[in-house]
Motif scaffolding. Structure first.
Motif, PDB file in Angstrom:
ATOM      1  N   GLY A  45       0.798  -1.228   0.000  1.00  0.00           N
ATOM      2  CA  GLY A  45       0.000   0.000   0.000  1.00  0.00           C
ATOM      3  C   GLY A  45       0.829   1.276   0.000  1.00  0.00           C
ATOM      4  N   ARG A  46       2.159   1.133   0.084  1.00  0.00           N
ATOM      5  CA  ARG A  46       3.028   2.307   0.166  1.00  0.00           C
ATOM      6  C   ARG A  46       3.923   2.387  -1.070  1.00  0.00           C
ATOM      7  N   GLU A  47       4.364   3.606  -1.380  1.00  0.00           N
ATOM      8  CA  GLU A  47       5.349   3.788  -2.444  1.00  0.00           C
ATOM      9  C   GLU A  47       6.747   3.631  -1.834  1.00  0.00           C
ATOM     10  N   VAL A  48       7.560   2.716  -2.373  1.00  0.00           N
ATOM     11  CA  VAL A  48       8.910   2.514  -1.845  1.00  0.00           C
ATOM     12  C   VAL A  48       9.936   2.972  -2.883  1.00  0.00           C
ATOM     13  N   VAL A  49      10.813   3.868  -2.450  1.00  0.00           N
ATOM     14  CA  VAL A  49      11.816   4.444  -3.352  1.00  0.00           C
ATOM     15  C   VAL A  49      13.205   4.107  -2.827  1.00  0.00           C
ATOM     16  N   PHE A  50      14.095   3.653  -3.724  1.00  0.00           N
ATOM     17  CA  PHE A  50      15.479   3.411  -3.331  1.00  0.00           C
ATOM     18  C   PHE A  50      16.381   4.459  -3.974  1.00  0.00           C
ATOM     19  N   PHE A  51      17.276   5.033  -3.175  1.00  0.00           N
ATOM     20  CA  PHE A  51      18.207   6.059  -3.658  1.00  0.00           C
ATOM     21  C   PHE A  51      19.409   5.335  -4.275  1.00  0.00           C
ATOM     22  N   ALA A  52      19.396   5.186  -5.602  1.00  0.00           N
ATOM     23  CA  ALA A  52      20.405   4.383  -6.300  1.00  0.00           C
ATOM     24  C   ALA A  52      21.603   5.242  -6.678  1.00  0.00           C
ATOM     25  N   VAL A  53      22.548   5.370  -5.752  1.00  0.00           N
ATOM     26  CA  VAL A  53      23.751   6.144  -6.022  1.00  0.00           C
ATOM     27  C   VAL A  53      24.923   5.172  -6.186  1.00  0.00           C
TER      28      VAL A  53
ATOM     29  N   ASN B 193       4.748  -0.607  -6.833  1.00  0.00           N
ATOM     30  CA  ASN B 193       4.997   0.432  -5.823  1.00  0.00           C
ATOM     31  C   ASN B 193       6.487   0.652  -5.558  1.00  0.00           C
ATOM     32  N   PHE B 194       7.336   0.256  -6.524  1.00  0.00           N
ATOM     33  CA  PHE B 194       8.774   0.379  -6.323  1.00  0.00           C
ATOM     34  C   PHE B 194       9.395   1.245  -7.414  1.00  0.00           C
ATOM     35  N   SER B 195      10.267   2.161  -7.021  1.00  0.00           N
ATOM     36  CA  SER B 195      11.009   2.950  -8.012  1.00  0.00           C
ATOM     37  C   SER B 195      12.376   3.311  -7.445  1.00  0.00           C
TER      38      SER B 195
END
Ligand code: SF4
Lengths: 363, 80
Positions: free
Chosen positions: A130-138, A161-163
């Motif tokens: 139910g949540r948007e999950v974002v990963f900081f891809a550095v 829900n993943f980006s």
């Protein structure tokens, strides 16, 4: 620990130190590309074992340090949105954006989570539909395969829900930018060992030939660094400029093919801005159009977010080897790890942080 | 985050991610071995951000020490 402790044995390294002293007749400046190498050099005092006319210049190879301010501002904007879980490597949390850092938005209630691997962020997404999950891809070429892998998996598993917020940079274009600057003082490079484990060594052949610089792929422990320095100064004294591999226990000439294939499937080469340095053509990775649905910048409409860098911070000069950290007027006074002005003071691989931690007496 | 850590492969299973158990000294972690399809249990890998990047070549690992011994012998001769 095996493959670690034996490369830290000071007494064992003595023949390398002696050989360097025997070989060197002229002044040479070597750049170690990777921040992990800088950290070892400063921590173990490698530079202090060398002949006086050998200068080690610290290079740009710290992903935390070169992630541009505007990307930090984008991360802050996304993390502050309701319903978002923002996942990041721990070292990014205290990197200053134009006004605040991730820790700040976390303290205001944003759900910012430290993960050890992008795979952990993928798990968070599966557990929180139910949540948007974002990963900081550095990162450099070392984290690119893992970051590509999670996008490929999210695609396969149909995760909606993943980006990822991508700020990927590449090492060879940065080395080229440094060499092509008229102010460059670099005579030879210690190339970043783990970047080469992924990409192999072929990319460095044209650089070595064009700028007549020896490039020695080097690992991270004191013994490795001393051997890499010996190989590099031997080439310089003999008038050679070849690509050599000190890190042969891990780096193969062709690199890691499955990892390269994964990078190519998900990412394409793009122009990237380096914090403190500015834009460099073809110096980074961005998502291929086929995977645009996983692009957090697009998903959250933050393409135009981003403020200016601190005017006082000189990290651009530090990252190009043109200024030593303690020569920055703010070093240790207005800029400390507790209250950093620049990313090089935050990151465990940043040159300013390494000097602050191990060399404060000299400041 | 660029610091790769060497660890010993204890076990792994098939699948896209080839998840395995890797020991770093006393600490054991779940690591993806997807990029090192040739790895065998008992071998060492260098791990970054939860994925193994390469297998350590043990024979090549010994060569640094071989070079050191040769240098040491050479400098002794120089003194003699
Ligand atoms: S000491 Fe601080 S202000 Fe100066 S270059 Fe380093 S990070 Fe920037």
């Amino acid at each position: 620990m095996k493959f670690l402790d034996e490369y830290r044995d000071g007494e064992a390294a003595r023949p390398f130190v002696e050989a360097i002293h025997r070989v060197v007749t002229k002044p040479w400046s070597l750049m170690e590309v990777c921040g992990g190498q800088t950290h070892s050099i400063v921590r173990f005092g490698i530079d202090e074992l060398l002949p006086k006319n050998i200068t080690l210049i610290h290079g740009p190879g710290c992903p935390v340090c070169v992630t541009p301010v505007e990307l930090i501002d984008k991360a802050l904007a996304i993390a502050a949105k309701p319903g978002v879980i923002f996942c990041s490597f721990g070292d990014m949390l205290r990197v200053p954006g134009s006004e605040r850092d991730l820790l700040h938005v976390k303290s205001e209630g944003a759900d910012v989570r430290i993960v050890y691997s992008p795979l952990d962020a993928l798990t968070v997404a599966e557990e929180n539909p139910g949540r948007e999950v974002v990963f900081f891809a550095v990162g450099f070429e070392t984290t690119a395969p893992s970051n590509a892998m999670v996008v490929s998996q999210a695609h396969k598993r149909g995760l909606k829900n993943f980006s990822i917020l991508v700020s990927h940079v590449l090492v060879p274009p940065a080395m080229e930018a440094i060499m092509s600057s008229p102010r460059s003082r670099v005579n030879g490079f210690l190339a970043a060992g783990h970047v080469c484990a992924v990409m192999g060594t072929a990319e460095y052949l044209p650089l070595a030939a064009k700028y007549k610089v020896p490039i020695v792929v080097t690992a991270f422990e004191p013994l490795d660094l001393l051997q890499g320095i010996l190989m590099c100064v031997t080439q310089l004294e003999e008038g050679r400029h070849e690509v050599e591999n000190q890190y042969e226990r891990l780096v193969r000439a062709e690199g890691n093919r499955p990892a390269q294939a994964m990078i190519r499937e998900i990412f394409q080469v793009v122009r990237r801005t380096w914090r403190g340095i500015g834009p460099i053509a073809d110096s980074g990775l961005g998502l291929r159009p086929e995977y645009a649905e996983f692009d957090a910048e697009k998903r959250f409409g933050v393409e135009n977010v981003g403020g200016p860098e601190s005017a006082e911070c000189q990290s651009g000069l530090v990252l190009q080897g043109l200024l030593k950290p303690q020569e920055c007027p703010a070093f240790g006074t207005r800029c400390t790890p507790e209250k950093p002005l620049g990313a090089t003071m935050v990151s465990s691989e940043g040159a300013c942080a390494a000097y602050y931690r191990y060399r404060r007496v000299m400041a | 985050m660029c610091l790769g850590v060497p660890g010993k492969v204890l076990s792994f299973e098939d699948g896209d991610l080839r998840m395995g158990r890797v020991a770093f000294g006393q600490v054991v972690k779940e690591i993806s071995l997807a990029f090192v399809p040739e790895v065998k249990v008992g071998e060492y890998v260098v791990v970054h951000a939860g994925m193994a990047l390469e297998v350590i070549d043990e024979e090549a690992a010994q060569r640094v020490f071989q070079v050191l011994r040769e240098l040491d012998a050479a400098s002794m001769e120089g003194l003699g």
